[in-house]
Design a protein around this motif. Structure first.
Motif, short mmCIF file in Angstrom:
data_model
loop_
_atom_site.label_atom_id
_atom_site.label_comp_id
_atom_site.label_asym_id
_atom_site.label_seq_id
_atom_site.Cartn_x
_atom_site.Cartn_y
_atom_site.Cartn_z
N ILE A 147 0.86 -1.18 0.00
CA ILE A 147 0.00 0.00 0.00
C ILE A 147 0.90 1.23 0.00
O ILE A 147 1.57 1.52 1.00
N HIS A 148 0.94 1.93 -1.12
CA HIS A 148 1.81 3.10 -1.22
C HIS A 148 1.19 4.32 -0.54
O HIS A 148 -0.03 4.40 -0.38
N ALA A 149 2.06 5.26 -0.13
CA ALA A 149 1.62 6.49 0.55
C ALA A 149 0.78 6.15 1.77
O ALA A 149 -0.35 6.59 1.93
N GLY A 150 1.35 5.35 2.65
CA GLY A 150 0.59 4.81 3.76
C GLY A 150 0.08 5.82 4.76
O GLY A 150 -0.89 5.54 5.46
N ALA A 151 0.70 6.98 4.86
CA ALA A 151 0.24 7.98 5.83
C ALA A 151 -0.80 8.92 5.25
O ALA A 151 -1.35 9.75 5.98
N GLY A 152 -1.10 8.81 3.96
CA GLY A 152 -2.06 9.70 3.32
C GLY A 152 -3.50 9.35 3.63
O GLY A 152 -3.79 8.40 4.37
N LYS A 163 -5.05 -4.76 7.62
CA LYS A 163 -4.63 -5.44 8.84
C LYS A 163 -5.82 -6.08 9.55
O LYS A 163 -5.71 -7.20 10.06
N ASN A 164 -6.95 -5.41 9.56
CA ASN A 164 -8.15 -5.99 10.17
C ASN A 164 -8.61 -7.23 9.43
O ASN A 164 -9.22 -8.12 10.03
N ALA A 165 -8.31 -7.30 8.13
CA ALA A 165 -8.68 -8.46 7.33
C ALA A 165 -7.67 -9.58 7.41
O ALA A 165 -7.83 -10.63 6.78
N GLY A 166 -6.60 -9.38 8.17
CA GLY A 166 -5.59 -10.41 8.33
C GLY A 166 -4.51 -10.42 7.28
O GLY A 166 -3.76 -11.40 7.15
N CYS A 167 -4.39 -9.33 6.52
CA CYS A 167 -3.34 -9.22 5.51
C CYS A 167 -2.03 -8.77 6.14
O CYS A 167 -2.01 -8.20 7.24
N LYS A 168 -0.94 -9.03 5.43
CA LYS A 168 0.38 -8.52 5.82
C LYS A 168 0.69 -7.34 4.91
O LYS A 168 0.56 -7.44 3.69
N VAL A 169 1.09 -6.22 5.50
CA VAL A 169 1.17 -4.95 4.77
C VAL A 169 2.59 -4.44 4.67
O VAL A 169 3.31 -4.35 5.67
N ILE A 170 2.98 -4.10 3.45
CA ILE A 170 4.19 -3.33 3.18
C ILE A 170 3.74 -1.96 2.73
O ILE A 170 2.89 -1.85 1.84
N THR A 171 4.27 -0.91 3.33
CA THR A 171 3.87 0.43 2.91
C THR A 171 5.09 1.32 2.72
O THR A 171 6.21 0.96 3.10
N THR A 172 4.87 2.48 2.11
CA THR A 172 5.94 3.43 1.83
C THR A 172 5.60 4.80 2.39
O THR A 172 4.43 5.19 2.46
N HIS A 190 5.94 -3.84 7.30
CA HIS A 190 7.19 -3.28 6.79
C HIS A 190 6.90 -1.86 6.29
O HIS A 190 5.99 -1.66 5.49
N VAL A 191 7.69 -0.90 6.77
CA VAL A 191 7.55 0.49 6.36
C VAL A 191 8.84 0.90 5.68
O VAL A 191 9.90 0.93 6.32
N LEU A 192 8.76 1.24 4.39
CA LEU A 192 9.95 1.53 3.59
C LEU A 192 10.03 3.01 3.26
O LEU A 192 9.03 3.61 2.83
N ASN A 193 11.19 3.58 3.47
CA ASN A 193 11.43 4.98 3.10
C ASN A 193 11.78 5.02 1.61
O ASN A 193 12.87 4.61 1.22
N TYR A 194 10.85 5.51 0.81
CA TYR A 194 11.05 5.44 -0.63
C TYR A 194 12.14 6.39 -1.13
O TYR A 194 12.61 6.25 -2.27
N ARG A 195 12.56 7.33 -0.32
CA ARG A 195 13.65 8.22 -0.72
C ARG A 195 15.03 7.60 -0.45
O ARG A 195 16.01 8.02 -1.05
N GLU A 196 15.09 6.65 0.45
CA GLU A 196 16.38 6.11 0.86
C GLU A 196 16.53 4.62 0.57
O GLU A 196 17.62 4.08 0.75
N THR A 197 15.46 3.99 0.12
CA THR A 197 15.47 2.54 -0.04
C THR A 197 15.21 2.16 -1.49
O THR A 197 14.40 2.80 -2.17
N ASP A 198 15.87 1.12 -1.96
CA ASP A 198 15.54 0.52 -3.24
C ASP A 198 14.29 -0.32 -3.01
O ASP A 198 14.36 -1.45 -2.51
N ILE A 199 13.13 0.27 -3.34
CA ILE A 199 11.85 -0.35 -3.02
C ILE A 199 11.72 -1.72 -3.66
O ILE A 199 11.28 -2.69 -3.03
N ALA A 200 12.09 -1.82 -4.93
CA ALA A 200 11.95 -3.10 -5.64
C ALA A 200 12.78 -4.18 -4.96
O ALA A 200 12.31 -5.30 -4.72
N ALA A 201 14.05 -3.85 -4.65
CA ALA A 201 14.92 -4.83 -4.01
C ALA A 201 14.38 -5.24 -2.64
O ALA A 201 14.41 -6.42 -2.27
#
Length: 329
Positions: A147-152, A163-172, A190-201
């Motif tokens: 789920i991109h832009a997780g804080a928006g 999360k309520n549905a039991g999914c595992k979430v990666i966000t940016t 997992h929360v990824l900083n898209y400015r500092e992290t190679d998101i694909a990797a």
């Protein structure tokens, strides 16, 4: 009645004007609501700034509402005068930046115990998140969902729903506050900083080289293009933005057998299709919020006379949750 309209497409500081506009007459399926609160969404800014479809001016924006029923059409059932309800007025009619708004009753839900501010923070982003996750992506317990832009606005409710549905979430996210909010308040895995992290990797590593089966794109443009780098074979990307796919991207989608879908909850307002569904979804969201399973985040409350400033803040980016607007008469 009064409305804070836009008089043309253009910069927020130049086009808003408080004007007297005609009183509303309900269609058979309409509720007329005295507006208590509304909100600002990126959709408002897109419509205000440029002509994607022809518009007549003056135009009233505001596609969330928490309000009181003061009149109803002859075919309305389930709502009475004095009920406090929430809904998302279709962007193909005048919105809720006004003293009163007309809205199809089938797309509304009673506000229950929600505060006016929370009520206005849920409809558009909540329905968008719910439909994208469960109607388009068909997310289920145990699924990995990006789920991109997780804080928006959409993202912060989408994470909670997943999360309520039991999914595992990666966000940016990128700002420190947003990263901490997604981690500690929303509980993303997992929360990824898209400015500092190679998101694909990073996503390929998290998924043991399989890639992401379900991706919710809330950012568009470059973010959407990069999704193709880590989408799993036979995966599904759902975007809420009007992204275009060129021939090369289309070929990549084809080779990996990836499904691409679009989610625009306002579309039902132009056809009348599935309006009941949106009312049902909204009722679920209200019930979840009352149980504490869904927590809409209101980062700031504006007076409706300050709509231009609210639009400018939205356009600067990095709003956490929602900007709510209180209508004062």
């Amino acid at each position: 009645m009064k409305a804070n309209v836009i008089t043309a497409h253009g910069p927020a500081a130049e086009v808003f004007a408080l004007q007297q506009v005609g009183d509303l007459v309900p269609t058979p399926n309409d509720l007329i609501l005295k507006v208590l609160t509304t909100s600002v969404n990126p959709l408002d800014c897109r419509i205000r700034s440029k002509a994607s479809v022809p518009r007549n001016f003056p135009l009233t924006l505001g596609f969330d509402v928490c309000g009181m029923v003061v009149e109803k059409g002859r075919d309305v059932t389930g709502f009475e005068i004095g009920d406090r309800v929430i809904g998302s007025p279709t962007p193909f009619r005048n919105g809720a930046n006004a003293e009163y708004v007309a809205i199809d009753y089938r797309s509304c839900a009673r506000a229950g115990r929600l505060a006016d501010e929370a009520g206005a923070a849920i409809p558009l982003v909540g329905i968008t998140a719910y439909e994208a996750l469960f109607d388009r992506l068909r997310a289920r317990r145990g699924d990995w969902v990006v789920i991109h832009a997780g804080a928006g606005g959409v993202g912060h409710l989408a994470i909670q729903l997943a999360k309520n549905a039991g999914c595992k979430v990666i966000t940016t996210a990128s700002r420190r506050e947003s990263l901490e909010y997604c981690t500690h308040e929303l509980g993303a895995d997992h929360v990824l900083n898209y400015r500092e992290t190679d998101i694909a990797a990073a996503i390929m590593d998290i998924t043991d080289g399989q890639g992401a089966g379900l991706i919710m794109d809330n950012a568009g443009t470059e973010c959407f293009a990069r999704c193709l780098d880590y989408a799993a074979h036979s995966g599904h990307i759902c975007t809420i933005l009007p992204v275009a796919v060129d021939e090369q991207q289309g070929y990549r989608l084809l080779l990996k057998n990836i499904t691409l879908s679009y989610q625009f909850m306002g579309g039902v307002g132009s056809t009348g299709d599935q309006v009941n569904r949106q009312g049902q979804v909204l009722q679920k969201l209200v019930e979840m919020a009352e149980r504490g399973q869904l927590r809409p985040h209101v980062s700031k409350i504006y007076d409706w006379h300050d709509l231009a400033h609210a639009h400018e803040e939205m356009e600067r980016g990095h709003v956490t949750g929602k900007l709510v607007v209180r209508i004062t008469n």
